[in-house]
Every structure is written in structure tokens, then in C-alpha cells.
Write a protein that holds these residues in place. Sequence first.
Motif, PDB file in Angstrom:
ATOM      1  N   GLU A 161       0.725  -1.018  -0.048  1.00  0.00           N
ATOM      2  CA  GLU A 161       0.018   0.124  -0.105  1.00  0.00           C
ATOM      3  C   GLU A 161       0.965   1.168  -0.024  1.00  0.00           C
ATOM      4  O   GLU A 161       0.434   2.306  -0.536  1.00  0.00           O
ATOM      5  CB  GLU A 161      -0.977  -0.205   1.218  1.00  0.00           C
ATOM      6  CG  GLU A 161      -2.116  -1.089   1.257  1.00  0.00           C
ATOM      7  CD  GLU A 161      -2.688  -1.118   2.297  1.00  0.00           C
ATOM      8  OE1 GLU A 161      -2.531  -0.542   3.470  1.00  0.00           O
ATOM      9  OE2 GLU A 161      -3.773  -1.872   2.419  1.00  0.00           O
ATOM     10  N   ASN A 163       3.408   1.592  -1.947  1.00  0.00           N
ATOM     11  CA  ASN A 163       4.079   1.715  -3.159  1.00  0.00           C
ATOM     12  C   ASN A 163       5.552   1.209  -2.961  1.00  0.00           C
ATOM     13  O   ASN A 163       6.284   1.779  -3.900  1.00  0.00           O
ATOM     14  CB  ASN A 163       4.097   2.977  -3.912  1.00  0.00           C
ATOM     15  CG  ASN A 163       4.142   3.037  -5.211  1.00  0.00           C
ATOM     16  OD1 ASN A 163       3.836   2.228  -6.059  1.00  0.00           O
ATOM     17  ND2 ASN A 163       4.794   3.949  -6.006  1.00  0.00           N
ATOM     18  N   PRO A 193       0.583   2.023 -14.431  1.00  0.00           N
ATOM     19  CA  PRO A 193      -0.816   2.226 -15.143  1.00  0.00           C
ATOM     20  C   PRO A 193      -1.712   2.025 -14.070  1.00  0.00           C
ATOM     21  O   PRO A 193      -1.816   0.730 -13.517  1.00  0.00           O
ATOM     22  CB  PRO A 193      -0.888   1.501 -16.508  1.00  0.00           C
ATOM     23  CG  PRO A 193       0.161   0.444 -16.274  1.00  0.00           C
ATOM     24  CD  PRO A 193       1.259   0.880 -15.228  1.00  0.00           C
ATOM     25  N   GLU A 194      -2.928   2.645 -13.993  1.00  0.00           N
ATOM     26  CA  GLU A 194      -4.129   2.326 -13.205  1.00  0.00           C
ATOM     27  C   GLU A 194      -4.771   1.042 -13.890  1.00  0.00           C
ATOM     28  O   GLU A 194      -5.260   0.027 -13.034  1.00  0.00           O
ATOM     29  CB  GLU A 194      -5.098   3.433 -13.084  1.00  0.00           C
ATOM     30  CG  GLU A 194      -4.525   4.724 -12.201  1.00  0.00           C
ATOM     31  CD  GLU A 194      -4.492   4.098 -10.982  1.00  0.00           C
ATOM     32  OE1 GLU A 194      -5.118   3.299 -10.469  1.00  0.00           O
ATOM     33  OE2 GLU A 194      -3.638   4.552 -10.326  1.00  0.00           O
ATOM     34  N   GLU A 195      -4.821   0.991 -15.142  1.00  0.00           N
ATOM     35  CA  GLU A 195      -5.467  -0.154 -16.008  1.00  0.00           C
ATOM     36  C   GLU A 195      -4.667  -0.083 -17.214  1.00  0.00           C
ATOM     37  O   GLU A 195      -4.163   0.852 -17.668  1.00  0.00           O
ATOM     38  CB  GLU A 195      -6.879  -0.172 -16.062  1.00  0.00           C
ATOM     39  CG  GLU A 195      -7.241   1.407 -16.960  1.00  0.00           C
ATOM     40  CD  GLU A 195      -8.816   1.505 -16.902  1.00  0.00           C
ATOM     41  OE1 GLU A 195      -9.109   2.273 -17.932  1.00  0.00           O
ATOM     42  OE2 GLU A 195      -9.311   0.974 -16.367  1.00  0.00           O
ATOM     43  N   SER A 198       1.111  -0.157 -20.409  1.00  0.00           N
ATOM     44  CA  SER A 198       1.776   1.267 -20.799  1.00  0.00           C
ATOM     45  C   SER A 198       3.197   0.751 -20.954  1.00  0.00           C
ATOM     46  O   SER A 198       3.739  -0.240 -20.635  1.00  0.00           O
ATOM     47  CB  SER A 198       1.753   2.076 -19.762  1.00  0.00           C
ATOM     48  OG  SER A 198       2.238   1.869 -18.548  1.00  0.00           O
ATOM     49  N   ASP A 218      -4.471  -5.337  -9.005  1.00  0.00           N
ATOM     50  CA  ASP A 218      -4.631  -5.568  -7.712  1.00  0.00           C
ATOM     51  C   ASP A 218      -4.961  -7.231  -7.943  1.00  0.00           C
ATOM     52  O   ASP A 218      -5.808  -7.786  -8.007  1.00  0.00           O
ATOM     53  CB  ASP A 218      -5.817  -4.743  -7.296  1.00  0.00           C
ATOM     54  CG  ASP A 218      -5.633  -3.563  -7.041  1.00  0.00           C
ATOM     55  OD1 ASP A 218      -4.275  -2.920  -7.224  1.00  0.00           O
ATOM     56  OD2 ASP A 218      -6.533  -2.424  -7.167  1.00  0.00           O
ATOM     57  N   ARG A 227      -0.555  -4.867  -5.274  1.00  0.00           N
ATOM     58  CA  ARG A 227      -0.691  -4.650  -6.643  1.00  0.00           C
ATOM     59  C   ARG A 227       0.439  -5.448  -7.100  1.00  0.00           C
ATOM     60  O   ARG A 227       1.549  -5.476  -6.775  1.00  0.00           O
ATOM     61  CB  ARG A 227      -0.399  -3.221  -6.926  1.00  0.00           C
ATOM     62  CG  ARG A 227      -0.098  -2.770  -8.525  1.00  0.00           C
ATOM     63  CD  ARG A 227      -0.503  -1.539  -8.669  1.00  0.00           C
ATOM     64  NE  ARG A 227      -2.028  -1.511  -8.742  1.00  0.00           N
ATOM     65  CZ  ARG A 227      -2.670  -0.344  -9.332  1.00  0.00           C
ATOM     66  NH1 ARG A 227      -1.938   0.623  -9.917  1.00  0.00           N
ATOM     67  NH2 ARG A 227      -3.970  -0.296  -9.325  1.00  0.00           N
TER      68      ARG A 227
END
Length: 632
Positions: A161, A163, A193-195, A198, A218, A227
Motif C-alpha cells: 500500500e 508503493n 498504469p491504473e489499468e 503502458s 490488484d 498490486r
Amino acid sequence: MSFPALSGKRVHVLLVDDSSDDRFLVSELSKVFAFPVEIDAVDSLEKGEAKWSSGNYDAVLLDLDLGRTCGLATLVAARRVFSDVAIVLLTGNDDDALMADCLKHGAQDFLVKGRYNGVELEKAIRFAIVRHARMTELEHKTEELDFMLDTQEIGLFVLNESNRIVHCNHAVCEIFGYKEEELLGMASLLPIPEEGTSEVLFGTASGKRKTLEVRAADSEWRGKVERLVTVIDVTARKEMERRASEGEKLETVARVCFGVAHEFNNLLAMTRTKADFLETMSSVDPVWAAHIEDLQMACERGSSLVKQLMTFYGKEEHGRHEETSVEVVSFLQSWEPYLESMVGLDNSVELVLDCEPANVRISERSLGKVLAALVSNACDAMRSGGCVRIRPLLVAPERVQRDLGNSAANYLCISIADEGCGISPENQMRIFEPFFTTKDTRAGRGLGLSVVSNLLREHGGWIEFDSEEGIGSEFRILLQRVEKTEEVERPVEAAPAETFLPARSASQELTSVLVVDDEPIIRFSVARLLEACGCEVRCAENGVQALEYLEDLSQPCDVLLTDINMPLMDGLELANRAVYLREGLRIVVMSGYGAGAVDAAWMEEKGAEFLSKPFKKDDLRAVVLRTSESTT
């Protein structure tokens, strides 16, 4: 209805239900099944477990309310006992949300007590067994894929959490250039990337720059949601893509052309079917008949142009058997309009067709690609404009660099000559090297000559050239001559309208056809043409509407004629469902993408026919004739 997994096999079913009446009902209904079945009935999970340990069952019929457990808890307990078998739920609770949860937790189907009959029970068992077998196969393939990924050099690390890296594999250390102990506890070195995926330019610890492909999701890791990040070093791939940018741009343009060709085929199909329909009404008026003939001729020309575009892209329509020989003179004549459009306004193309007709060993698709690539290169060499001259000719031994001896007559040469700048001596030594080009990579349009050479070699041919700076170049394609080969499958000749369908007695029903297409004009015209041939026609505008019709077994349907690309449900999915609803149903699929858009194995499995848009009324008649005969 055909279920290969059950053919010739006695199905062994375990029934777990604490109601004696329901056990009796299932036992009685199973006596009329179309396949042999043996049912062992017990009234509890404990007894079911004992039976399970001593038997070999294909499916389990499970009552969700067993007194001690009910609902989803019963299924969870049963799935622990019956670990690898198809489960069909029997429930008195008509709760859609509960049933959806049960299907997610391992059930294959469910029946509501008091609302099912023998046919539905048989269908549920059949579908459950087949569905479970397919899911098991999919799980096995997933395990194989996981193993393959684990053995590849794909970087993987886990972020908490905060990072920070809490786990990494060896591949990540190799990619980043750090030791594992250095990476653990370090903040993420990459933007995540969030989704999706990349691409990131990354400088390693040694200063080397790499292009990395990053994906994150996740996941539950050691009891916590953290993650999971995968990293792939795509530096080499990107370099190769950069060097092969000519081919990429050509592919992009070709895909656009292919998409436009599909839409154009749909428009042509509307025009052609409407013209054919009007033709059936124009016998009293020769003037209107002439106008309709002009429309049909225009559709033919448009269809020919579309086929050339699709040939260049590699999706030409060749049905189930591709011709491996081409008659060169007629092929060049048909390609002349396309070549004229390719060279543009500043250049011209001249066909010198003084050679006798001859067949060569190559497919139309391959010859089209080679020809387009060489004409494109010739145009690029003529910066101030000029003429590209294409000429097929018999091989003259003195003009061929390879020593053919007495076999020269077995080859045909296609010469492509330009009036361009020519090729320098140093570049002549390299033009067949992979990725070599003398053009600006931002303006490349054709296949590389190494690809052209390899393509010809696959067909037993080769390419030669002569070039002089300031004068121009001549490339010569040499291909083996062959006798004209007959097609492996000959199309059924279309019968005249009045004798189109097989003769039927007064007691026989008309051939019934369900036409499914999201274009109203095509539906209307096709339906009228089929009705004129003596068919009984029903129409549906999408797959969902068609399935509603097919589910009503009182409605006739011998042939399903469906478009492939439709909203809500495509034609292939509709066909897959339809054959389970109607035994003996014949399938005809149609599309503007050409036969290459449909998997040949699927066509063979379903015994399906294909219609390429736009089609003539005679083609439509011939296909329905074949399918009609196969159902009689």
C-alpha cells in the motif's frame, strides 16, 4: 441435436435429494431419455459421499435444500465432496440472484422443481456434462499457460500500500540491473498504469536505456490486497518494429481498406439483391430490364474492385480450397484498374499482353502482393513521374541469370520496368537483405524485397533485376508454368427459377428459410427472391429475435441464412446456438468480409455454406438448393 461427448456412452448420474417424490419423478423421467442413463439416488450428502467414493459419475443432480444445509451452502459443501463433475441443481426456490451465485460457485445448470419435464431434464444433464468438460479443458489450458509464463523471462514484482516493492523475481532484477536485496523495500522505479498496459522508457543501473511494457492488477498476496506488476523488456521488439515500419504502415493502410471494403460490400449487397428482386418484376418492360442490367453490371464491377482490395490485404475469397495456379494474362487484365489507381496521377501503368495465356504456380493473393509491392517501389523510384511497364513473356535463356538449361520453357517471366532513378551498385548488393531500404522510413509503402523474394521462393519461383542509375530498373518475376488445375470442389450449378428447388409431392412441405440480417433492404430482397423460388421465408433482424423464433418448435425452419456481423449477437454465435435447438438445421452464413473471415474448420464441423456479399440471385439459389437437398 448432437453431443459428441455423450455418443455411445452410458451416462452415470448421482441424484442427491431428500424428497422421495422428487427422486421417483427423476427416475421416471430418465426412462425416456435419448441416451442410456443410470441413476443412483441418495437422500443426503453423507450417503452421496459414500456412493461417490465407489462409483464413477458423469453428473450430479443436487437438491439445494437438504434440511441440514440449504442454498449456496449446500452447493459449496457438495463441491468439496464432488470435486470434478458436472452439477445440475434442483431447487424449489425461484431466486435468480441465488442461481447466479450458484453458477459462479461451480454449478453448470439448474432446474426449478415442478417446472421441468423430461426433455428439459435431459437437456440440462447433456449441457452440464458438455459444459463441464469444456470448462475442465479450459482450466487445463490455463494451467499450461501459467506454466509457460512462469518459465519465460517476464519480470514480476509486488507493491504494498506504500508503493514499495515487497517481492520480485529474478527476471525483474535482470531487467532493472539491481540485486534482489537492493530492490526489496525500494519505491517503485516505474510509473504504474491504473489499468491496461503502458510502455515506459527506463534507464537501468548501468545506464542502458530500455523500453519496458508494464501492466498492473490488484491481487491478493499473502492475505493482503496488493498490486501485482508485470514487466516485459520489449527493447529488441521495438527496434525491430522501428526497422520494419514500412510493413507496419502498409498493414495499417490495408486494414483500413479491408474495413472499407466490407462496408462497401454491404452497400453492394443491398443494391444487388434489390436489383435482382426488381428483375423478377420487370419482364413486361424491356426498358426497366435494361436499367436493372446496368445496375447489376455496376455491382459486378464494384465487387471486382473490392475483391482486389481484399486480395492485396490477404483476405481474398477463395472458399475452402485456394487456387494454387493463376492465368497471368487474365489476372493482369483484371488488376489493371487497381494498378492505375495505385500509381497515381503523376505516373502511368502500361500492360503489354502479347504473351499467350499461361498458368503459373502461385496463388492470386501472393501474386497480387508481389505485383503491388514492385509497382509501389517503381513509383517511388520515379520522383518526377514516369511509366511502369508490366509484361509477361516466355523465358529467354539469355535474359535469365540462373542457368535453366532445357527447362526454360517450363517458366514464365513477368517483367516490371520503370523509368526511375535506378539503384546504385552498392545498394544492388543489399536490396534483398531483411529491412534494407533506401527510402525514408516515414514514407515506406511496400513489402520489403526480402519478403517478396521469400514469397516467390515458397512457390518455386524467384526474382531477378537489372538496374542502371539515371535510366531505371527492371525486375523479373520467374514462376513455374503449370497446366490449369481443376477446382477441388465445383459449385453446384444454379437451376432456373422455375426448377430451382427439388420437386416435392403435394404432401411435402416447402423448404422453410429463416433470413437473419440487420439490414432491412437485404432482408426484404433476399426474402422475396427466395419466395419466388418456392421457399417459405421468415425474417429476423438480429440473433436474439432469431433464437426466439427457433425456440418455438412449432415454427418451421429447414435452413438458417444469417449475416455474420450483427449487433447483439453475431451470426456464428447464433449458428452455434441454433444447431442445439433444431436438429438437422442447415446453416448458410453470409458476410462482406469474404470466406477468409470464417474458420474453415468451423464450416466443416457445422456442414455450413458461405455466401459472399454481394451475391447474385443464382448464387443464393444454388446455396439453398444444396442445403435443401442435404435435408431431404
